[in-house]
Scaffold this motif. Structure first.
Motif, PDB file in Angstrom:
ATOM      1  N   ASN A  58      55.844  66.636 -39.171  1.00 41.34           N
ATOM      2  CA  ASN A  58      56.518  65.276 -38.497  1.00 41.34           C
ATOM      3  C   ASN A  58      57.816  65.365 -38.092  1.00 41.34           C
ATOM      4  OD1 ASN A  58      53.908  64.137 -38.582  1.00 41.34           O
ATOM      5  ND2 ASN A  58      54.469  62.916 -40.493  1.00 41.34           N
ATOM      6  N   GLY A  59      58.588  66.212 -39.187  1.00 39.39           N
ATOM      7  CA  GLY A  59      60.129  66.382 -39.060  1.00 39.39           C
ATOM      8  C   GLY A  59      60.486  67.165 -37.893  1.00 39.39           C
ATOM      9  N   ALA A  60      59.694  68.096 -37.473  1.00 41.24           N
ATOM     10  CA  ALA A  60      59.719  69.060 -36.667  1.00 41.24           C
ATOM     11  C   ALA A  60      59.246  68.646 -35.062  1.00 41.24           C
ATOM     12  CB  ALA A  60      59.130  70.471 -36.735  1.00 41.24           C
ATOM     13  N   LEU A  61      58.620  67.623 -35.125  1.00 41.06           N
ATOM     14  CA  LEU A  61      58.032  67.370 -33.751  1.00 41.06           C
ATOM     15  C   LEU A  61      59.085  66.829 -32.935  1.00 41.06           C
ATOM     16  CD1 LEU A  61      54.684  65.340 -35.053  1.00 41.06           C
ATOM     17  CD2 LEU A  61      55.107  67.539 -33.543  1.00 41.06           C
ATOM     18  N   GLY A  62      60.383  66.353 -33.484  1.00 41.05           N
ATOM     19  CA  GLY A  62      61.292  65.436 -32.403  1.00 41.05           C
ATOM     20  C   GLY A  62      60.720  64.448 -31.779  1.00 41.05           C
ATOM     21  N   ASP A  63      60.788  64.518 -30.335  1.00 39.01           N
ATOM     22  CA  ASP A  63      60.181  63.142 -29.584  1.00 39.01           C
ATOM     23  C   ASP A  63      58.587  63.704 -29.187  1.00 39.01           C
ATOM     24  OD1 ASP A  63      62.676  62.208 -29.749  1.00 39.01           O
ATOM     25  OD2 ASP A  63      63.464  63.368 -27.933  1.00 39.01           O
ATOM     26  N   ARG A  64      58.128  64.589 -29.432  1.00 40.81           N
ATOM     27  CA  ARG A  64      56.719  64.955 -28.968  1.00 40.81           C
ATOM     28  C   ARG A  64      55.723  64.101 -29.960  1.00 40.81           C
ATOM     29  NH1 ARG A  64      57.657  71.300 -29.709  1.00 40.81           N
ATOM     30  NH2 ARG A  64      58.756  70.219 -31.710  1.00 40.81           N
ATOM     31  N   PHE A  65      54.612  63.692 -29.078  1.00 41.42           N
ATOM     32  CA  PHE A  65      53.473  62.947 -29.898  1.00 41.42           C
ATOM     33  C   PHE A  65      54.093  61.656 -30.480  1.00 41.42           C
ATOM     34  CE2 PHE A  65      52.185  67.536 -30.215  1.00 41.42           C
ATOM     35  CZ  PHE A  65      51.665  67.660 -28.829  1.00 41.42           C
ATOM     36  N   PRO A  66      54.855  60.731 -29.905  1.00 36.87           N
ATOM     37  CA  PRO A  66      55.155  59.522 -30.710  1.00 36.87           C
ATOM     38  C   PRO A  66      54.281  58.738 -31.352  1.00 36.87           C
ATOM     39  CG  PRO A  66      55.537  59.315 -28.328  1.00 36.87           C
ATOM     40  CD  PRO A  66      54.922  60.846 -28.507  1.00 36.87           C
ATOM     41  N   HIS A  67      54.458  57.907 -32.435  1.00 38.46           N
ATOM     42  CA  HIS A  67      53.755  56.962 -32.914  1.00 38.46           C
ATOM     43  C   HIS A  67      53.382  55.706 -32.001  1.00 38.46           C
ATOM     44  CE1 HIS A  67      51.900  54.359 -36.002  1.00 38.46           C
ATOM     45  NE2 HIS A  67      52.782  53.177 -35.805  1.00 38.46           N
ATOM     46  N   ARG A  68      52.082  55.514 -31.756  1.00 39.17           N
ATOM     47  CA  ARG A  68      51.033  55.571 -32.389  1.00 39.17           C
ATOM     48  C   ARG A  68      49.920  56.398 -31.562  1.00 39.17           C
ATOM     49  NH1 ARG A  68      46.877  50.862 -33.476  1.00 39.17           N
ATOM     50  NH2 ARG A  68      46.432  50.947 -35.598  1.00 39.17           N
ATOM     51  N   THR A  69      49.418  55.994 -30.503  1.00 40.13           N
ATOM     52  CA  THR A  69      48.341  56.691 -29.832  1.00 40.13           C
ATOM     53  C   THR A  69      48.518  58.006 -29.665  1.00 40.13           C
ATOM     54  OG1 THR A  69      47.647  54.390 -28.968  1.00 40.13           O
ATOM     55  CG2 THR A  69      46.927  56.516 -27.916  1.00 40.13           C
ATOM     56  N   PRO A  70      49.603  58.684 -28.892  1.00 39.38           N
ATOM     57  CA  PRO A  70      49.778  59.968 -28.676  1.00 39.38           C
ATOM     58  C   PRO A  70      49.702  60.768 -30.208  1.00 39.38           C
ATOM     59  CG  PRO A  70      51.461  59.083 -27.761  1.00 39.38           C
ATOM     60  CD  PRO A  70      50.858  57.622 -28.489  1.00 39.38           C
ATOM     61  N   TYR A  71      50.289  60.327 -31.269  1.00 39.09           N
ATOM     62  CA  TYR A  71      50.036  60.906 -32.621  1.00 39.09           C
ATOM     63  C   TYR A  71      48.686  60.943 -33.121  1.00 39.09           C
ATOM     64  CZ  TYR A  71      51.501  62.224 -37.450  1.00 39.09           C
ATOM     65  OH  TYR A  71      51.632  62.928 -38.483  1.00 39.09           O
ATOM     66  N   GLN A  72      48.076  59.855 -32.844  1.00 36.81           N
ATOM     67  CA  GLN A  72      46.706  59.951 -33.494  1.00 36.81           C
ATOM     68  C   GLN A  72      45.783  60.741 -32.500  1.00 36.81           C
ATOM     69  OE1 GLN A  72      46.026  55.432 -32.900  1.00 36.81           O
ATOM     70  NE2 GLN A  72      46.002  55.204 -35.041  1.00 36.81           N
ATOM     71  N   LEU A  73      45.873  60.870 -31.304  1.00 39.91           N
ATOM     72  CA  LEU A  73      45.042  61.811 -30.378  1.00 39.91           C
ATOM     73  C   LEU A  73      45.183  63.143 -30.697  1.00 39.91           C
ATOM     74  CD1 LEU A  73      45.086  59.737 -27.030  1.00 39.91           C
ATOM     75  CD2 LEU A  73      43.198  59.659 -28.626  1.00 39.91           C
ATOM     76  N   VAL A  74      46.420  63.674 -30.998  1.00 42.48           N
ATOM     77  CA  VAL A  74      46.620  65.125 -31.106  1.00 42.48           C
ATOM     78  C   VAL A  74      46.810  65.406 -32.554  1.00 42.48           C
ATOM     79  CG1 VAL A  74      48.045  67.053 -30.601  1.00 42.48           C
ATOM     80  CG2 VAL A  74      47.699  65.053 -29.059  1.00 42.48           C
ATOM     81  N   VAL A  75      47.822  64.810 -33.124  1.00 45.60           N
ATOM     82  CA  VAL A  75      48.009  65.291 -34.782  1.00 45.60           C
ATOM     83  C   VAL A  75      47.096  64.589 -35.620  1.00 45.60           C
ATOM     84  CG1 VAL A  75      50.026  65.316 -36.405  1.00 45.60           C
ATOM     85  CG2 VAL A  75      50.640  65.409 -34.120  1.00 45.60           C
ATOM     86  N   GLN A  76      46.772  63.284 -35.744  1.00 45.41           N
ATOM     87  CA  GLN A  76      45.638  62.973 -36.682  1.00 45.41           C
ATOM     88  C   GLN A  76      44.453  63.514 -36.406  1.00 45.41           C
ATOM     89  OE1 GLN A  76      46.274  60.810 -38.701  1.00 45.41           O
ATOM     90  NE2 GLN A  76      44.426  60.706 -39.737  1.00 45.41           N
ATOM     91  N   ARG A  77      44.051  63.724 -34.906  1.00 45.71           N
ATOM     92  CA  ARG A  77      42.784  64.491 -34.657  1.00 45.71           C
ATOM     93  C   ARG A  77      42.463  65.671 -34.926  1.00 45.71           C
ATOM     94  NH1 ARG A  77      40.207  64.696 -28.584  1.00 45.71           N
ATOM     95  NH2 ARG A  77      38.255  65.590 -28.955  1.00 45.71           N
ATOM     96  N   HIS A  78      43.695  66.431 -34.448  1.00 47.17           N
ATOM     97  CA  HIS A  78      43.447  68.107 -34.594  1.00 47.17           C
ATOM     98  C   HIS A  78      44.030  68.602 -35.877  1.00 47.17           C
ATOM     99  CE1 HIS A  78      41.687  68.282 -30.684  1.00 47.17           C
ATOM    100  NE2 HIS A  78      42.522  67.504 -30.111  1.00 47.17           N
TER     101      HIS A  78
END
Length: 367
Positions: free
Chosen positions: A225-245
């Protein structure tokens, strides 16, 4: 017009996922018994974000609280709305939420768990929602009163004052989460009794459990999470990529052998806060299903904190995670996409420059 509407407003990490999975897995059986689950799980989640007017509401979301309420109002029977994030509503939002159901008899259901187990679970949930703070930083913020969201969303006394005060005492319900060793279906039977769900109506098999991550695995996610920067913001983008995969596909299936919890240095504070909570609830007029003593922490033992793991252990977990993601990617490449072409074949075609001709040929055969 719905006869009764049961609003299950939280708290998170109190068995809410289990209750919701049983409800949604038995949606047809419940409707046959005169109990409506309006919308679907994703729709009720969208309705929650609409009611709370959160900045992270999915811009593509179309389901609103009014639409959810209208569906319940049209039903001739009972309805259940369940979303653990409803506990985070403001008093004004809660009042608007209850009023939307018109003349239906609204019941508020709150589930409560002892603080000793709630604190590490809530921190883990916050990391799984893209937060970057360490476990120690989280505990210190709660202890020093700098994170009121914890008390508002995770303690039954706060949620009942916010939601329960809007309905008569007989329509306020507190379900306590049983301690370790209780039969698996105890929590469900407590909830079902309130909503009038007959015994044996629902299949209690839960194929989509929500296991906790171990200390090393949750620390890997926190650092990601700390390394993501602005990528895959909360909530939906994060859920679709980080949470899912990452979380669902890999971390939940890791060993998760090292459990973690609050250190004994905070045991006195946790016990004191629990007693205050129990006293408030004893004085609050509501229907209690379970026992308030279950909100008193037991078996408070020293445990490992993710903050205390050395980097070699984190590196080992990170390498295992990468291996898991490679296996997950391999599975994805074997699955056909919408055009019936496997992802692996697309990669090969892209490498040889033949991808456009192949996709054009596939498209022509579908006409």
């Amino acid at each position: 017009m719905a006869r009764r509407v049961f609003l299950h407003v939280g708290a998170p990490k109190t068995g809410s996922t289990y209750i919701q999975n049983v409800l949604w897995n038995n949606q047809d059986a419940l409707r046959g018994a005169g109990i409506l689950m309006p919308g679907w799980s994703w729709a009720q989640d969208q309705a929650m974000t609409d009611l709370r007017e959160v900045e992270w509401r999915d811009p593509r979301a179309t389901y609103t609280w009014e639409k959810l309420a209208e569906e319940a109002r049209r039903f001739d029977g009972d309805a259940i709305v369940t979303n653990e994030a409803l506990g985070g509503a403001t008093p004004e939002q809660a009042a608007r939420g209850v009023a939307a159901f018109g003349s239906a008899e609204v019941h508020v259901i709150v589930t409560g768990r002892d603080l000793w187990r709630t604190l590490p679970s809530m921190w883990q949930q916050s990391v799984r929602a893209r937060n970057k703070w360490t476990f120690s930083e989280f505990l210190t913020a709660v202890e020093q009163g700098r994170f009121e969201t914890f008390w508002e969303m995770h303690t039954p006394n706060r949620m009942l004052r916010k939601w329960g005060d809007l309905v008569p005492p007989a329509q306020r319900h507190l379900v306590t989460v049983p301690g370790p060793g209780a039969p698996h279906d105890t929590l469900w039977r407590r909830f079902a009794g309130i909503a009038g769900i007959p015994d044996g109506l629902c299949d209690l098999e839960d194929p989509t459990a929500n296991p906790s991550l171990g200390a090393a695995e949750i620390e890997v996610l926190r650092r990601v999470n700390g390394a993501l920067g602005d990528r895959f913001p909360h909530r939906t983008p994060y859920q679709l990529v980080v949470q899912r995969h990452l979380v669902n596909a890999v971390l939940k299936n890791s060993g998760n052998e090292v459990r973690f919890g609050v250190g004994l240095d905070r045991a006195g504070w946790v016990a004191e806060m629990a007693e205050q909570q129990i006293k408030e609830l004893r004085d609050y007029p509501c229907h209690i299903v379970g026992d308030l003593d279950e909100l008193r922490p037991v078996n408070m033992k020293e445990s490992t904190s993710p903050d205390d793991l050395d980097d070699s252990r984190i590196l080992q977990a990170a390498i295992e995670t990468i291996v898991g993601m490679l296996e997950h990617a391999d599975e994805l490449t074997k699955q056909p996409n919408v055009d019936g072409v496997r992802a692996l074949d697309l990669l090969k075609l892209r490498a040889t420059g033949k991808i456009r001709r192949t996709l054009k040929r596939v498209a022509s055969t579908r006409r």
